[in-house]
Design a protein around this motif. Structure first.
Motif, PDB file in Angstrom:
ATOM      1  N   MET A 642     -14.389 -53.404  38.410  1.00  0.00           N
ATOM      2  CA  MET A 642     -15.486 -53.376  37.430  1.00  0.00           C
ATOM      3  C   MET A 642     -15.109 -52.518  36.219  1.00  0.00           C
ATOM      4  O   MET A 642     -15.489 -52.825  35.083  1.00  0.00           O
ATOM      5  CB  MET A 642     -16.757 -52.838  38.083  1.00  0.00           C
ATOM      6  CG  MET A 642     -17.353 -53.762  39.142  1.00  0.00           C
ATOM      7  SD  MET A 642     -18.101 -55.237  38.420  1.00  0.00           S
ATOM      8  CE  MET A 642     -19.620 -54.551  37.778  1.00  0.00           C
ATOM      9  N   SER A 643     -14.388 -51.426  36.449  1.00  0.00           N
ATOM     10  CA  SER A 643     -13.984 -50.574  35.326  1.00  0.00           C
ATOM     11  C   SER A 643     -13.059 -51.332  34.385  1.00  0.00           C
ATOM     12  O   SER A 643     -13.221 -51.288  33.156  1.00  0.00           O
ATOM     13  CB  SER A 643     -13.285 -49.317  35.856  1.00  0.00           C
ATOM     14  OG  SER A 643     -14.177 -48.514  36.597  1.00  0.00           O
ATOM     15  N   ARG A 644     -12.052 -52.026  34.944  1.00  0.00           N
ATOM     16  CA  ARG A 644     -11.122 -52.776  34.091  1.00  0.00           C
ATOM     17  C   ARG A 644     -11.814 -53.938  33.379  1.00  0.00           C
ATOM     18  O   ARG A 644     -11.478 -54.261  32.239  1.00  0.00           O
ATOM     19  CB  ARG A 644      -9.965 -53.324  34.936  1.00  0.00           C
ATOM     20  CG  ARG A 644      -9.038 -52.255  35.477  1.00  0.00           C
ATOM     21  CD  ARG A 644      -7.800 -52.901  36.054  1.00  0.00           C
ATOM     22  NE  ARG A 644      -6.889 -51.922  36.628  1.00  0.00           N
ATOM     23  CZ  ARG A 644      -5.591 -52.164  36.807  1.00  0.00           C
ATOM     24  NH1 ARG A 644      -5.073 -53.330  36.441  1.00  0.00           N
ATOM     25  NH2 ARG A 644      -4.818 -51.238  37.348  1.00  0.00           N
ATOM     26  N   THR A 645     -12.809 -54.547  34.069  1.00  0.00           N
ATOM     27  CA  THR A 645     -13.440 -55.749  33.508  1.00  0.00           C
ATOM     28  C   THR A 645     -14.486 -55.403  32.458  1.00  0.00           C
ATOM     29  O   THR A 645     -14.555 -56.062  31.404  1.00  0.00           O
ATOM     30  CB  THR A 645     -14.079 -56.577  34.633  1.00  0.00           C
ATOM     31  OG1 THR A 645     -13.085 -56.889  35.614  1.00  0.00           O
ATOM     32  CG2 THR A 645     -14.683 -57.863  34.086  1.00  0.00           C
ATOM     33  N   PHE A 646     -15.311 -54.355  32.707  1.00  0.00           N
ATOM     34  CA  PHE A 646     -16.465 -54.111  31.835  1.00  0.00           C
ATOM     35  C   PHE A 646     -16.444 -52.740  31.148  1.00  0.00           C
ATOM     36  O   PHE A 646     -16.849 -52.625  29.986  1.00  0.00           O
ATOM     37  CB  PHE A 646     -17.766 -54.263  32.637  1.00  0.00           C
ATOM     38  CG  PHE A 646     -17.959 -55.630  33.231  1.00  0.00           C
ATOM     39  CD1 PHE A 646     -18.160 -56.731  32.413  1.00  0.00           C
ATOM     40  CD2 PHE A 646     -17.925 -55.823  34.601  1.00  0.00           C
ATOM     41  CE1 PHE A 646     -18.337 -57.998  32.958  1.00  0.00           C
ATOM     42  CE2 PHE A 646     -18.111 -57.081  35.150  1.00  0.00           C
ATOM     43  CZ  PHE A 646     -18.306 -58.174  34.325  1.00  0.00           C
ATOM     44  N   LEU A 647     -16.035 -51.691  31.862  1.00  0.00           N
ATOM     45  CA  LEU A 647     -16.133 -50.354  31.269  1.00  0.00           C
ATOM     46  C   LEU A 647     -14.986 -50.072  30.294  1.00  0.00           C
ATOM     47  O   LEU A 647     -15.202 -49.474  29.239  1.00  0.00           O
ATOM     48  CB  LEU A 647     -16.142 -49.281  32.374  1.00  0.00           C
ATOM     49  CG  LEU A 647     -17.263 -49.382  33.411  1.00  0.00           C
ATOM     50  CD1 LEU A 647     -17.237 -48.155  34.319  1.00  0.00           C
ATOM     51  CD2 LEU A 647     -18.629 -49.533  32.756  1.00  0.00           C
ATOM     52  N   ARG A 648     -13.761 -50.485  30.649  1.00  0.00           N
ATOM     53  CA  ARG A 648     -12.597 -50.238  29.792  1.00  0.00           C
ATOM     54  C   ARG A 648     -11.770 -51.517  29.647  1.00  0.00           C
ATOM     55  O   ARG A 648     -10.592 -51.561  30.066  1.00  0.00           O
ATOM     56  CB  ARG A 648     -11.749 -49.106  30.379  1.00  0.00           C
ATOM     57  CG  ARG A 648     -12.454 -47.757  30.428  1.00  0.00           C
ATOM     58  CD  ARG A 648     -11.549 -46.662  30.967  1.00  0.00           C
ATOM     59  NE  ARG A 648     -11.151 -46.939  32.340  1.00  0.00           N
ATOM     60  CZ  ARG A 648     -11.891 -46.643  33.414  1.00  0.00           C
ATOM     61  NH1 ARG A 648     -13.085 -46.066  33.245  1.00  0.00           N
ATOM     62  NH2 ARG A 648     -11.454 -46.921  34.621  1.00  0.00           N
ATOM     63  N   PRO A 649     -12.372 -52.560  29.122  1.00  0.00           N
ATOM     64  CA  PRO A 649     -11.640 -53.839  29.023  1.00  0.00           C
ATOM     65  C   PRO A 649     -10.541 -53.760  27.955  1.00  0.00           C
ATOM     66  O   PRO A 649     -10.771 -53.305  26.842  1.00  0.00           O
ATOM     67  CB  PRO A 649     -12.728 -54.825  28.631  1.00  0.00           C
ATOM     68  CG  PRO A 649     -13.734 -54.009  27.897  1.00  0.00           C
ATOM     69  CD  PRO A 649     -13.727 -52.651  28.554  1.00  0.00           C
ATOM     70  N   THR A 650      -9.344 -54.217  28.329  1.00  0.00           N
ATOM     71  CA  THR A 650      -8.227 -54.230  27.371  1.00  0.00           C
ATOM     72  C   THR A 650      -7.589 -55.604  27.259  1.00  0.00           C
ATOM     73  O   THR A 650      -6.731 -55.817  26.393  1.00  0.00           O
ATOM     74  CB  THR A 650      -7.145 -53.219  27.812  1.00  0.00           C
ATOM     75  OG1 THR A 650      -6.688 -53.563  29.127  1.00  0.00           O
ATOM     76  CG2 THR A 650      -7.692 -51.798  27.805  1.00  0.00           C
ATOM     77  N   THR A 651      -8.028 -56.513  28.107  1.00  0.00           N
ATOM     78  CA  THR A 651      -7.434 -57.852  28.089  1.00  0.00           C
ATOM     79  C   THR A 651      -8.414 -58.831  28.715  1.00  0.00           C
ATOM     80  O   THR A 651      -9.557 -58.466  29.023  1.00  0.00           O
ATOM     81  CB  THR A 651      -6.094 -57.861  28.855  1.00  0.00           C
ATOM     82  OG1 THR A 651      -5.489 -59.145  28.719  1.00  0.00           O
ATOM     83  CG2 THR A 651      -6.272 -57.518  30.323  1.00  0.00           C
ATOM     84  N   THR A 652      -7.990 -60.049  28.929  1.00  0.00           N
ATOM     85  CA  THR A 652      -8.867 -61.083  29.495  1.00  0.00           C
ATOM     86  C   THR A 652      -9.022 -60.889  30.999  1.00  0.00           C
ATOM     87  O   THR A 652      -8.223 -60.196  31.650  1.00  0.00           O
ATOM     88  CB  THR A 652      -8.281 -62.475  29.232  1.00  0.00           C
ATOM     89  OG1 THR A 652      -7.046 -62.587  29.952  1.00  0.00           O
ATOM     90  CG2 THR A 652      -8.053 -62.715  27.749  1.00  0.00           C
ATOM     91  N   GLN A 653     -10.060 -61.531  31.556  1.00  0.00           N
ATOM     92  CA  GLN A 653     -10.287 -61.421  32.989  1.00  0.00           C
ATOM     93  C   GLN A 653      -9.164 -62.088  33.790  1.00  0.00           C
ATOM     94  O   GLN A 653      -8.829 -61.643  34.900  1.00  0.00           O
ATOM     95  CB  GLN A 653     -11.652 -62.023  33.354  1.00  0.00           C
ATOM     96  CG  GLN A 653     -12.815 -61.230  32.789  1.00  0.00           C
ATOM     97  CD  GLN A 653     -14.165 -61.688  33.305  1.00  0.00           C
ATOM     98  OE1 GLN A 653     -14.246 -62.454  34.268  1.00  0.00           O
ATOM     99  NE2 GLN A 653     -15.234 -61.206  32.661  1.00  0.00           N
ATOM    100  N   GLU A 654      -8.582 -63.152  33.209  1.00  0.00           N
ATOM    101  CA  GLU A 654      -7.468 -63.795  33.905  1.00  0.00           C
ATOM    102  C   GLU A 654      -6.297 -62.824  34.075  1.00  0.00           C
ATOM    103  O   GLU A 654      -5.674 -62.754  35.149  1.00  0.00           O
ATOM    104  CB  GLU A 654      -7.015 -65.036  33.130  1.00  0.00           C
ATOM    105  CG  GLU A 654      -7.963 -66.226  33.209  1.00  0.00           C
ATOM    106  CD  GLU A 654      -9.106 -66.116  32.218  1.00  0.00           C
ATOM    107  OE1 GLU A 654      -9.188 -65.080  31.504  1.00  0.00           O
ATOM    108  OE2 GLU A 654      -9.934 -67.058  32.155  1.00  0.00           O
ATOM    109  N   ARG A 655      -5.975 -62.067  33.020  1.00  0.00           N
ATOM    110  CA  ARG A 655      -4.867 -61.127  33.103  1.00  0.00           C
ATOM    111  C   ARG A 655      -5.210 -59.944  34.030  1.00  0.00           C
ATOM    112  O   ARG A 655      -4.329 -59.393  34.695  1.00  0.00           O
ATOM    113  CB  ARG A 655      -4.482 -60.634  31.710  1.00  0.00           C
ATOM    114  CG  ARG A 655      -3.842 -61.737  30.848  1.00  0.00           C
ATOM    115  CD  ARG A 655      -3.327 -61.166  29.537  1.00  0.00           C
ATOM    116  NE  ARG A 655      -2.285 -60.170  29.758  1.00  0.00           N
ATOM    117  CZ  ARG A 655      -0.994 -60.470  29.980  1.00  0.00           C
ATOM    118  NH1 ARG A 655      -0.601 -61.739  29.997  1.00  0.00           N
ATOM    119  NH2 ARG A 655      -0.107 -59.507  30.152  1.00  0.00           N
TER     120      ARG A 655
END
Length: 694
Positions: A642-655
């Motif tokens: 959840m952190s990578r996806t919404f709190l600190r997104p830096t790329t697409t969900q696929e990556r």
């Protein structure tokens, strides 16, 4: 007024009818023999007549024996004894007055007397408690056989007086209490006090004679107090006279708790004071202004008011802390009772106590519940309820009461006297949309609630639809007190699925609006309904916007006089259905870093945001903090996703799926599960925990 050398411990009264008249104990000051006689006469005139007590004394003058007068400090015992002495002297009796404060314990403690037709009056007898056995068993039996003895003290006669068959036969006991409302008003009227000033003094003094006299002196100096808090000097003197010094700081704390709580048990003391409180409870129990009930100890009203007002004036911070802790302890005390009748009785006494302190007209007028109690509806009650409703509110309202008794009998509570006779009733309905179309009152309440936020699945609308007392209608009565107690207890026991509480049982909006707003029920201005010629206002509280914990805090602030938001301030908050809340969260996650998009998110106007707001934080910042905290509480793998996806997104969900070594389908499954867990956590925050009562 000569003092005989044989009576060094008291005053001997000698009749001198030529210099005064004193029918029934009230005299005219004429040519007195001494200043002392003038003083005694003015003292007798300073307080109201005690006609019943005087009549008992006059009857006792014809027979030997003893009168034991007891009551708290300042209630008028000494003045009554002075009146007794004067009456006895008029009858030609040799009269001796002894005040235990002037005795020196030793070889000579009380006068040795042999006069016939003697009347001996002993005041402040509580000081003679160490030699009580000697007085009863050795001293009094030496007096002449036709002697009449009057003892006055703060404590009631001890068990050895009452278990002795001889003294039980010879003794008459007078429990001296506060003046009746009628006698107190007559006394004030005789001193030129009337109207609202008289009402104010009676409300503060509760008819306590010394307090009344001191308040009269304040009025004569040009002031009219509102509460004891306006008179710290009077409080100090009354506390010294009526209560005295506590033996230790723990005793003082126990006394303050005792004055603040409706009733006091060892359990309550233990929760408030801590440690072993057995000795403290025993000490309280022995105090002369203490009474006992099935639910614990309680003080006389004026003593309660004095101690409470003194602490509030002297130490506001400690008063506030004690009030908060007492409220939580009282809630636990109520919920620990398994019998609803006992719960209501305890709540009713609390309502009367807090109502008297509130300054609100409707609550201040509540009557003690006496022996009235609440019961379920029985078949024999229906005709009586219909008849009293028709008498007070007309045939149409009576028909509606009959309708609801037929289809919702469990919603009715009847109030009965000690003999079981029905004296009033109330009804609280759980309304549904299916109930529409029969009762304009029920319709008004349901429609008001449904227009102010979608009712979530299985949410209840609690509607107080009826209340009446058989003899008093909606005027102050034990039934009215029990009705208010029923509402308060219902709130304390609310289920988590309760969305609204609405009250449409009161006819007098002007009288009840200040009280209902104090209780955080706002006036539902577009929900009034009319039955016949009577307009019934509707008062509303939405528990989804202000749940029990917040409501308790609001009441706590108002009871202490602290600023609190107006009752209707929360009405503008958004109430979302479960699915609307989930949609709002998903939208917030997508736009968590886009202020323009986040600005219109419905979650920003929910109770969750208000409850968690901090100074300087915008609603959007508060929402982000809540989401971050919720994500942080997930399992580590879910939190990282959840952190990578919404709190600190830096790329697409696929990556992100590739970085986490997951297939995209597996990633989405874990993502959706984590969102669901976050949603459940935030939803719990939104709806609150209705079980949290303190």
């Amino acid at each position: 007024m000569p003092i005989d050398a044989r009576f060094p411990f008291g005053t001997q009264w000698v009749d001198d009818r030529s210099s005064r008249e004193c029918p029934h104990g009230r005299s005219r000051i004429g040519s007195m023999a001494s200043l002392g006689e003038v003083i005694d006469e003015l003292r007798r005139q300073s307080l109201a007549d005690r006609n019943a007590e005087v009549a008992l004394f006059q009857d006792a003058l014809n027979t030997p024996g003893m009168i034991f007068v007891h009551g708290p400090g300042g209630v008028g015992k000494s003045t009554l004894l002075s009146t007794f002495a004067h009456l006895a002297a008029q009858q030609g009796r040799t009269t001796i007055q002894v005040d235990a404060r002037h005795l020196a314990f030793g070889s000579a403690t009380l006068p040795m007397l042999d006069d016939s037709r003697l009347v001996l009056l002993i005041d402040t007898y509580e000081l003679l408690e160490p030699i009580d056995d000697w007085v009863r068993e050795k001293y009094l039996p030496t007096l002449p056989g036709d002697c009449l003895v009057v003892i006055a003290g703060r404590q009631a006669p001890g068990p050895r007086w009452l278990t002795d068959p001889a003294w039980r036969e010879l003794m008459r006991v007078i429990t001296l209490g506060n003046l009746t409302d009628r006698d107190a008003r007559a006394w004030l009227t005789g001193r030129g006090v009337s109207g609202w000033t008289q009402d104010r003094l009676l409300a503060i003094s509760r008819g306590h004679p010394l307090t009344l006299a001191m308040l009269l002196d304040v009025v004569r100096r040009g002031a009219v107090p509102r509460t004891f808090g306006d008179l710290p000097d009077v409080m100090r003197m009354l506390i010294a006279q009526m209560i005295g010094e506590a033996p230790s700081p723990r005793h003082r704390t126990a006394l303050e708790v005792f004055a603040h709580a409706p009733t006091t048990t060892e359990d309550l003391l233990r929760s408030m004071v801590g440690g072993d409180v057995g000795e403290l409870f025993s000490w309280l129990r022995r105090l002369p202004f203490v009474e006992e009930s099935p639910h614990g100890l309680f003080p006389h009203d004026v003593v309660r008011d004095l101690i409470d007002a003194d602490l509030r004036w002297r130490d506001p911070a400690r008063y506030c802390d004690m009030h908060r802790r007492k409220l939580a302890a009282f809630h636990q005390q109520v919920l620990a009772l398994t019998d609803e009748r006992q719960r209501l009785q305890l709540f009713a006494r609390t309502v009367v106590l807090n109502g008297a302190r509130s300054g609100l007209e409707a609550l201040s007028a509540l009557a003690p519940p006496m022996q009235t109690y609440a019961d379920g509806l029985q078949d024999g009650d229906r005709a009586s309820i219909v008849a009293m409703t028709a008498e007070w509110q007309g045939a149409e309202q009576a028909e509606l009461a009959a309708y609801w008794m037929a289809c919702r009998p469990e919603a009715f509570r009847v109030f009965r006297s000690a003999s079981g006779d029905l004296c009033g009733y109330t009804a609280c309905l759980d309304l549904t949309e299916a109930d529409l179309g029969v009762d304009p009152g029920a319709d008004a309440m349901w429609l008001y609630a449904s227009k102010r936020g979608t009712l979530r699945a299985d949410e209840r609308v609690r509607a107080w639809r009826f209340f009446l007392d058989r003899e008093r209608g909606q005027h102050p009565s034990p039934s009215l007190t029990l009705f208010v107690a029923c509402q308060m207890l219902d709130i304390l026991q609310l289920r988590d699925d309760t969305a609204w509480s609405l009250v449409a049982a009161f006819e007098n909006a002007e009288l009840w609006t200040p009280t209902m707003e104090f209780l955080d029920f706002w006036v539902a201005t577009d929900a009034d309904f009319t039955v016949g010629t009577t307009v019934f206002p509707v008062f509303a509280h939405d528990w989804r916007r202000v749940g029990i914990p917040d409501w308790v805090e609001v009441l706590h602030a108002r009871q202490l006089g602290a600023p609190a938001r107006p009752a209707a301030d929360s009405a503008g908050e958004t109430v979302l259905s479960r699915s609307e809340f989930t949609d709002g969260l998903r939208d917030a996650l997508r736009h968590l870093h886009d202020p323009e998009q986040l600005r219109d998110n419905p979650l920003l106007r929910t109770r969750m945001i208000r409850r968690n707001a901090r100074d300087g934080r915008t609603p959007a910042e508060t929402l982000r903090e809540l989401i971050e905290a919720g994500v942080g509480s997930l399992e580590p793998d879910a939190s990282e996703l959840m952190s990578r996806t919404f709190l600190r997104p830096t790329t697409t969900q696929e990556r992100i799926a590739v970085q986490l070594h997951l297939s995209f389908n597996t990633y989405r499954r874990h993502r959706d599960k984590a969102i669901a867990e976050l949603d459940a956590s935030l939803w719990k925050n939104e709806i609150g925990n209705q079980s949290s009562r303190s």
